[in-house]
Design a protein around this motif. Structure first.
Motif, PDB file in Angstrom:
ATOM      1  N   ASP A  42       0.813  -1.228   0.000  1.00  0.00           N
ATOM      2  CA  ASP A  42       0.000   0.000   0.000  1.00  0.00           C
ATOM      3  C   ASP A  42       0.839   1.267   0.000  1.00  0.00           C
ATOM      4  N   PHE A  45       2.867   7.610   0.115  1.00  0.00           N
ATOM      5  CA  PHE A  45       3.559   8.877  -0.117  1.00  0.00           C
ATOM      6  C   PHE A  45       4.381   8.796  -1.403  1.00  0.00           C
ATOM      7  N   GLU A  65       6.814   5.722  -1.144  1.00  0.00           N
ATOM      8  CA  GLU A  65       6.829   5.067   0.163  1.00  0.00           C
ATOM      9  C   GLU A  65       5.520   4.330   0.357  1.00  0.00           C
ATOM     10  N   VAL A  67       3.410   1.636   3.170  1.00  0.00           N
ATOM     11  CA  VAL A  67       3.371   1.492   4.628  1.00  0.00           C
ATOM     12  C   VAL A  67       4.654   0.816   5.096  1.00  0.00           C
TER      13      VAL A  67
ATOM     14  N   LYS B  18       1.245 -13.040   1.184  1.00  0.00           N
ATOM     15  CA  LYS B  18       2.598 -12.760   0.726  1.00  0.00           C
ATOM     16  C   LYS B  18       3.518 -13.089   1.896  1.00  0.00           C
ATOM     17  N   VAL B  29       3.161 -11.369   5.545  1.00  0.00           N
ATOM     18  CA  VAL B  29       3.228  -9.920   5.811  1.00  0.00           C
ATOM     19  C   VAL B  29       1.884  -9.275   5.509  1.00  0.00           C
ATOM     20  N   ASN B  30       1.179  -9.814   4.523  1.00  0.00           N
ATOM     21  CA  ASN B  30      -0.203  -9.387   4.273  1.00  0.00           C
ATOM     22  C   ASN B  30      -0.854 -10.408   3.353  1.00  0.00           C
ATOM     23  N   SER B  33      -4.230  -6.020   0.946  1.00  0.00           N
ATOM     24  CA  SER B  33      -3.901  -4.670   1.379  1.00  0.00           C
ATOM     25  C   SER B  33      -3.655  -4.617   2.881  1.00  0.00           C
ATOM     26  N   GLN B  34      -2.449  -4.197   3.248  1.00  0.00           N
ATOM     27  CA  GLN B  34      -2.105  -4.054   4.669  1.00  0.00           C
ATOM     28  C   GLN B  34      -2.984  -3.007   5.353  1.00  0.00           C
ATOM     29  N   ILE B  35      -3.309  -1.945   4.642  1.00  0.00           N
ATOM     30  CA  ILE B  35      -4.133  -0.884   5.238  1.00  0.00           C
ATOM     31  C   ILE B  35      -5.560  -1.386   5.482  1.00  0.00           C
ATOM     32  N   ASP B  36      -6.100  -2.139   4.528  1.00  0.00           N
ATOM     33  CA  ASP B  36      -7.436  -2.716   4.741  1.00  0.00           C
ATOM     34  C   ASP B  36      -7.430  -3.656   5.948  1.00  0.00           C
ATOM     35  N   ARG B 288       4.922  16.407   4.764  1.00  0.00           N
ATOM     36  CA  ARG B 288       4.608  15.194   4.008  1.00  0.00           C
ATOM     37  C   ARG B 288       5.806  14.255   3.985  1.00  0.00           C
ATOM     38  N   GLY B 289       5.538  12.979   4.177  1.00  0.00           N
ATOM     39  CA  GLY B 289       6.612  11.993   4.172  1.00  0.00           C
ATOM     40  C   GLY B 289       6.261  10.877   5.129  1.00  0.00           C
ATOM     41  N   VAL B 290       7.228   9.998   5.382  1.00  0.00           N
ATOM     42  CA  VAL B 290       6.993   8.877   6.282  1.00  0.00           C
ATOM     43  C   VAL B 290       8.182   8.731   7.231  1.00  0.00           C
ATOM     44  N   ARG B 292      10.553   6.735   9.726  1.00  0.00           N
ATOM     45  CA  ARG B 292      11.012   5.345   9.770  1.00  0.00           C
ATOM     46  C   ARG B 292      12.056   5.191  10.876  1.00  0.00           C
ATOM     47  N   SER B 310       6.116   4.748  11.024  1.00  0.00           N
ATOM     48  CA  SER B 310       5.350   4.246   9.891  1.00  0.00           C
ATOM     49  C   SER B 310       4.256   5.248   9.549  1.00  0.00           C
ATOM     50  N   PHE B 311       3.400   4.816   8.663  1.00  0.00           N
ATOM     51  CA  PHE B 311       2.204   5.572   8.325  1.00  0.00           C
ATOM     52  C   PHE B 311       1.090   5.017   9.193  1.00  0.00           C
ATOM     53  N   ILE B 338      15.174  13.125   6.780  1.00  0.00           N
ATOM     54  CA  ILE B 338      14.633  12.092   5.891  1.00  0.00           C
ATOM     55  C   ILE B 338      15.263  12.296   4.515  1.00  0.00           C
ATOM     56  N   ARG B 339      16.101  11.344   4.131  1.00  0.00           N
ATOM     57  CA  ARG B 339      16.906  11.484   2.913  1.00  0.00           C
ATOM     58  C   ARG B 339      17.636  12.831   2.946  1.00  0.00           C
TER      59      ARG B 339
END
Lengths: 133, 360
Positions: A42, A45, A65, A67, B18, B29-30, B33-36, B288-290, B292, B310-311, B338-339
């Motif tokens: 998923d 970003f 990116e 999740v 997966k 791992v999922n 969809s991991q979010i679902d 905006r970003g994630v 980690r 994470s998100f 971040i980067r």
């Protein structure tokens, strides 16, 4: 696993899992493949490049990116960034639902021949298959 | 080296998982969809294969006295049969060997559940300490057990549909309490911030229960969503948020360390001699970003590091736990590298989300 029938035959591909579409105006659109989005999961970003940026082939240009993880997106050829898809800012999940429509940026290649020399669908499928082992 | 498999490996594959290498285990791992899957647990319920975690039984006279010394939290808080306690187990220098849950079953039987990646080292440490302080104890681990976590607001009702014979013994369980139901050891615990059960059972029963839950509308949830659920719930992950190089007081675990009672425990002297100079805080990314793990943070009081990031599907923004100088306060902002960018994040009180709701 990706099915060969899923790879659009009008696209070119890279070993780093970008797809490349030649547009009528001589520019190219770049996104990531079905296989790449499956690996990442998923999307949450997308960081697209600044328009006007000159890049070399295989240079890091964008970041996606999920999740799970961040991944760099590379320029398939050398050239200039001429557009970025800002629609992905608010809808990064479009990369999951329709990866071959979700272009991230457009470039004007320095040499059109560089695009012709990229992998076709069959060659890219072989790369994907070899990763499965 | 071949990956280790749980008794549910074939079931995961049949459900389209997966699979990934998770600390030497072949785990899902999922399943899409991991979010679902994350939302499914917050809103209804889902099931997780956590059979890679290890059950350790300690039996014998004086087991409570030994655990009082072995663990940083105080097992004297356990007075009700089946009641559980979250604790860390420390080295003499205060470093965290592991975090675990200990269940009080009888004065001659306590059950401990430890992390998969640390299980062998934990058991070696327990036996080494017992040899010196409580040689009469039998310490037996159960790698042959499977463990299925069913989590979410509807989780308990679903378990009772599938295992009706266990309802009488489990419907009165408090949060953090377990019941021994013959082949099923059922605990009202979890790692998601939702209500639910963790069910320990013989390996040969695992696939039957898994498939029965599935037929009753409980979808499988992968380790990906397990991680975002636990992070939103503000729960530490061993190996990321703490390990042997840090002590629990700098890892957001002061609430699990009993320094008030007179009793001695392994690591106590080191904790008293070294007051914490850092602490774990919650972060929400403003840009905006994630966020980690391992990203460096820059505060007005000095540098720190993100331990888990994470998100957050519930909050729809990026969240993290970070170890920072102790002077950092709630509502402070800091810069995260971040980067090639520095992005702004704000310190918030965590947990970030629990019981179906965002808390930020």
């Amino acid at each position: 696993m990706s099915n060969p029938a899923n790879l659009p035959s009008n696209l070119k591909f890279t070993a780093s899992h970008e797809w490349v579409k030649s547009e009528a105006d001589g520019t190219i659109s770049i996104g990531i493949t079905q296989h790449a989005q499956e690996l990442l999961g998923d999307m949450v970003f997308v960081e697209t490049p600044a328009v006007g940026r000159k890049v070399k082939a295989k240079e890091e240009v964008a970041v996606v990116e999920s999740v799970k993880a961040a991944a760099d997106v590379y320029a398939p050829v050398s050239g200039e960034v001429v557009a970025a898809n800002s629609a992905l800012d608010s809808a990064p999940e479009a990369i999951n639902t329709d990866p071959y429509a979700a272009w991230m940026f457009r470039m004007r290649p320095d040499n059109a021949a560089d695009v012709v020399a990229l992998m076709d669908a069959a060659a890219y499928q072989a790369v994907v298959d070899s990763e499965a082992h | 080296m071949a990956l280790k498999q749980t008794p549910l490996n074939a079931a995961h594959r049949a459900m389209g998982a997966k699979m990934v290498d998770f600390g030497g285990w072949d785990m899902p791992v999922n399943y899409g969809s991991q979010i679902d899957e994350h939302h499914q647990v917050r809103r209804d319920c889902g099931m997780f294969d956590v059979s890679h975690m290890r059950v350790v039984d300690m039996r014998g006279d004086g087991v409570r006295t030994f655990l009082r010394y072995l663990l940083a939290n105080n097992v004297d808080k356990l007075t009700l049969r089946g009641k559980a306690l979250y604790s860390s187990m420390l080295l003499e220098n205060g470093g965290v060997i592991d975090d675990l849950i200990v269940y009080f079953m009888t004065e001659e039987w306590f059950r401990i559940v430890v992390n998969a990646g640390t299980a062998d080292k934990d058991i070696a440490w327990m036996k080494q300490q017992a040899a010196r302080h409580a040689p009469q104890l039998a310490i037996v681990d159960h790698p042959e057990f499977a463990m299925i976590a069913v989590q979410g607001p509807n989780a308990r009702a679903k378990v009772w549909q599938v295992l009706p014979a266990t309802q009488a013994k489990t419907e009165g369980l408090q949060v953090f309490q377990a019941a021994d139901c013959d082949e099923y050891f059922i605990a009202r615990t979890g790692y998601t911030g939702e209500d639910g059960f963790e069910i320990m059972l013989p390996a040969e029963k695992a696939e039957g229960l898994w498939n029965a839950l599935h037929r009753n509308g409980v979808p499988p949830i992968g380790l990906g969503a397990r991680d975002t659920l636990r992070l939103e719930a503000g729960m530490n992950l061993y190996g990321q948020d703490m390990d042997e190089t840090v002590n629990p007081l700098e890892s957001g675990l002061a609430w699990t360390v009993d320094l008030k009672s007179e009793r001695d425990f392994i690591g106590k002297a080191a904790l008293l001699a070294n007051p914490p100079v850092r602490k774990l805080v919650g972060l929400v990314l403003l840009d905006r970003g994630v966020l980690r793990g391992h990203q460096k943070v820059h505060t007005t009081h000095g540098e720190g590091e993100i331990t888990s990031g994470s998100f957050s599907p519930t909050l729809e923004k990026s969240i993290a736990l970070a170890r920072v100088p102790k002077a950092v306060q709630i509502d402070d902002t800091m810069q995260v590298a971040i980067r090639d960018k520095m992005l702004a994040a704000k310190v918030v009180k965590y947990p970030f989300a629990r019981n179906g709701k965002g808390l930020i």
